[in-house]
Design an enzyme around this catalytic site. Sequence first.
Site, PDB file in Angstrom:
ATOM      1  N   LYS A 196       0.859  -1.182   0.000  1.00  0.00           N
ATOM      2  CA  LYS A 196       0.000   0.000   0.000  1.00  0.00           C
ATOM      3  C   LYS A 196       0.891   1.226   0.000  1.00  0.00           C
ATOM      4  O   LYS A 196       1.669   1.434   0.934  1.00  0.00           O
ATOM      5  CB  LYS A 196      -0.901  -0.014   1.230  1.00  0.00           C
ATOM      6  CG  LYS A 196      -1.826   1.191   1.298  1.00  0.00           C
ATOM      7  CD  LYS A 196      -2.743   1.123   2.490  1.00  0.00           C
ATOM      8  CE  LYS A 196      -3.651   2.324   2.535  1.00  0.00           C
ATOM      9  NZ  LYS A 196      -4.507   2.329   3.723  1.00  0.00           N
ATOM     10  N   LYS A 249      -2.204  -1.530  -3.813  1.00  0.00           N
ATOM     11  CA  LYS A 249      -3.051  -0.339  -3.771  1.00  0.00           C
ATOM     12  C   LYS A 249      -2.207   0.921  -3.868  1.00  0.00           C
ATOM     13  O   LYS A 249      -1.229   1.018  -3.132  1.00  0.00           O
ATOM     14  CB  LYS A 249      -3.815  -0.351  -2.458  1.00  0.00           C
ATOM     15  CG  LYS A 249      -4.693   0.848  -2.222  1.00  0.00           C
ATOM     16  CD  LYS A 249      -5.333   0.731  -0.870  1.00  0.00           C
ATOM     17  CE  LYS A 249      -6.161   1.958  -0.601  1.00  0.00           C
ATOM     18  NZ  LYS A 249      -6.754   1.952   0.700  1.00  0.00           N
TER      19      LYS A 249
END
Length: 323
Positions: A196, A249
């Site tokens: 992330k 992400k």
Amino acid sequence: MQFPITRMRRLRKNAQIRKILNETYLNKEDFIYPLFIKEELKDGEKEAIKTMPGQYRYSLNDAVIEAQKLEEKGLCSVILFGMPAKKDEYGSAAYDDEGIVQRAVGLLKDETNLIIITDVCLCQYTSHGHCGIIKDDQILNDESLDYISRVALSHAQAGADIIAPSDMMDGRVMAIRETLDENGFHDSLIMSYAAKFASSFYAPFREAVSSSPSFGDRKTYQMNPSNTSEALREAEMDLVEGADIIMVKPAISYLDIIKQIKIKFNVPTAAYQVSGEYSMLKAGIDAGYLTQDSIYESLLSIKRAGADLIISHFAPEFLENKE
Ligand code: PBG
Ligand code: ZN
């Protein structure tokens, strides 16, 4: 295999030829739809999210109705984000058995057959908006793990099928796995937000759920967008700690990371097409610069990169237009 013996355009000659030679398919079951559930909202009072046109914050019951509509159209999974009525320093509403997400999980399990995934983090619940516990303006790692594990356990107890920790603290997958196993939840899956990145594309989401940090930024826990090797190490560590599904992400600006993780580890891989990616495309379409096809193309790129699952605010559009 040279021109003129080989003519690549033969492969694109007409729609039927193109159809049988199509290499990548998006399926309804690939999609996970994010639902925003706000504790303070009354039924029938859905709130439009300004920074994400076409997306809403729902009351508990309205979220269930929305989920049912999407299930009828072929949706298989949702990921839940809660907005509590009260925030505090330790994000206690996040691990309250009667919290908004816990209640939503229970109701959705009763009323639908959807797979219920919960985002596990503290930032929507803490008064300071960080994803962990704070002391002297430092985000503490190991102390945060206790709280994050409590959140995960309460979601599992409520009936969540998949727990998705998004905080990016070190060791969280291990801490959560241990807590779940000690409490008999051996069968609850963990989908780790493993790679992330500290991305500017989260801005519309933070506005949507009021989770911007009140000081500093998330760069001491979320990843530097420049780093590939580090992303692979993050994925590897989470797998060793017990992650069942690895997530990357954002998605579109990180397709290379998705591809490398999929090839290197060959495990179920998810990608999150985040708020900024949604709003960017939506703005282009609304302004008339882009078309609906741009949505499909962006989703296809994520699938082609290797994602088995795609978290996207465009899931309803896809379901609507498929077939
Ligand atoms: C926080 C969290 C974020 C998103 C989901 N959970 C990002 C952040 O604020 O750092 C982003 C989702 C999106 O932008 O769509 N744990
Ligand atoms: Zn967070």
